[in-house]
Design a protein around this motif. Sequence first.
Motif, short mmCIF file in Angstrom:
data_model
loop_
_atom_site.label_atom_id
_atom_site.label_comp_id
_atom_site.label_asym_id
_atom_site.label_seq_id
_atom_site.Cartn_x
_atom_site.Cartn_y
_atom_site.Cartn_z
N UNK B 17 0.83 -1.18 0.00
CA UNK B 17 0.00 0.00 0.00
C UNK B 17 0.88 1.25 0.00
N UNK B 41 -2.20 5.68 -3.64
CA UNK B 41 -2.94 6.95 -3.50
C UNK B 41 -1.98 8.10 -3.68
N UNK B 61 -5.99 12.99 -3.65
CA UNK B 61 -6.70 13.96 -2.82
C UNK B 61 -6.01 15.31 -2.94
N UNK B 68 -2.47 18.16 5.88
CA UNK B 68 -3.45 17.11 5.59
C UNK B 68 -2.96 15.67 5.78
N UNK B 71 -4.68 13.37 8.69
CA UNK B 71 -5.94 12.62 8.62
C UNK B 71 -5.74 11.13 8.33
N UNK B 72 -4.52 10.75 7.93
CA UNK B 72 -4.29 9.32 7.69
C UNK B 72 -3.87 8.67 9.00
N UNK B 73 -4.40 7.49 9.27
CA UNK B 73 -4.03 6.84 10.53
C UNK B 73 -2.55 6.42 10.53
#
Lengths: 377, 198
Positions: B17, B41, B61, B68, B71-73
């Motif tokens: 990922x 992503x 995004x 920003x 916001x990702x864990x």
Amino acid sequence: MNKNIDTKKIIISNPLKLDCGKEINNFPIAYETYGELNSEKNNAILVFHALTGDQYVSGKNPITNKDGWWSYVVGENKPIDTNKFFVICANVIGGCMGSYGPSTINESTGKQIGTDFPIITINDMVNVQYELIKYLEIEKLFAVVGGSMGGMQVLQFVANFPDKAKLAIPIACTSSHSAQNIAFNELGRQAIMADSKWENGFYSNYKLNPDKGLAVARMAAHITYLSEKGLQEKFGRKLQDRDSLRYGFEADFQIESYLRYQGSVFVDRFDANSYLYITRAMDYFDLSKQYKGNLSDAFKETKTKFFVISFTSDWLYPTSENREIVIALNSIGADVGFVEIESDKGHDSFLLDVPSFLKTLGDYINSTYKVMNERRI
Amino acid sequence: MKEEFNIISNLIEENTRVLDVGCGNGDLMKFLQENKTKDIRGLEISKEKVQNCLSKGLTVIEGNAESDLKQFPKSSFDYVILSQTLQAFLNPELVINELLKVGKKVIVTIPNFGYWRVRLQLLFKGTMPVTENLPHEWYNTPNLHMCTIKDFYNFCSNKNIKIFKSIALKKSRISEINKSNLNYKNLDSHLGIFLIES
């Protein structure tokens, strides 16, 4: 407005328990489709309409004789190309274009249901549309798409049916109606209810129509769909068919004339009670509250791919509220793309000719469809 | 560009990922999608570039890495890539820390300000260097915090950031960087590529 129109309709016989506690059954839902469902049944897109929309997304609307409300987006060779996709859109429950709503005739009394109609919610709306998808025998939709209240339905649909859509595109919307949103809706409702012809919602019994109140509601709402810059550039202080002020209360200014016109054409196609019910449904929408305050939980069961879109000049459903959806999705590692499109056309941008929006949306849908087919997703 | 993509791709294990921070028009994302993993992503600040990526069907995004990434864990990506962007941030240290939180491993590539061609321009011409890799003039450059391979190497050791692999690139010549050849690589390479972990 409950005219005798030749709409596609199904009767939903399964009892449906509404959020308000009442149960309904044997009720009609009106819909329209565009394009053909392919043999693999993998090209279906369910479009959700906004507050005053209807099932006539594209082509000519048979009631108003105007272009469908999303003609820039849906149609042959449009971003959602009906040569390729099978597009479905249903009139929401509570609406006035053939679906079960306050203007539906109660067969036992021969009169319109009026305000005896139960309060409905966004959740109820999507549960009804799920029945339509079952009726059309579509196992899995390629996409669910909608702007404004349509976007709220996209979010609710994926939350309720996590494995029914491969792709979800909520546009210019929110996961929870803000105080300002509720305030504007309440203003509209009060305008309708203050009209002496409203008769507590039973105006049709007296062959009346609270058209003045409904027109004011529409005028106020219409301002919220535009941006200050857009209004100033289009109208400024330009006068309407006159060279100087008349020192009276006629529509001296073009903006006044424009709003009066918007109000007057709206009352010909929209039912005042439907306006009350649907705005109420929007106000009650709070997806995170449904999941105990954690919006991410609404989506934790789903593998649906998301694409969230907002517009720079939309102050009704601003970018910050759209971003909250993105953040909630990111925090559970969901597959989400997001862009804020530059436009000075306000909230209405999603309905209008905004080239970068139309191009990005169309390209995204088409390339995603291609990739999913190649990978047999 | 191609060499950098190849090196990055070789650092990444298959079907992992990946998040590409500052993904631009999505060229690296496309390259990795074809060669390594579908699960990728992007985060990009320019609207126009985000739209280009989305048009290609890439999941990107619009956002700013400095605000920003939060916001990702934690550890939600196997790899986070920052390709030739670190120098453009207001606060590169904060960004590196955020990257190390979000990614189990982080790949950072750095246009090397210590490259001899860059040094010579300042030394002999007496002007801010303009090179193929750093094409901007001093007055319009987005690069606020230029650094050298040696700077980044030292930064990592000072901050206790583990360097798994450090690679130097000169034209298409690839070599490993280590403590003993650091000064030479810092002079002779136009790009440094680091695989790091907190």
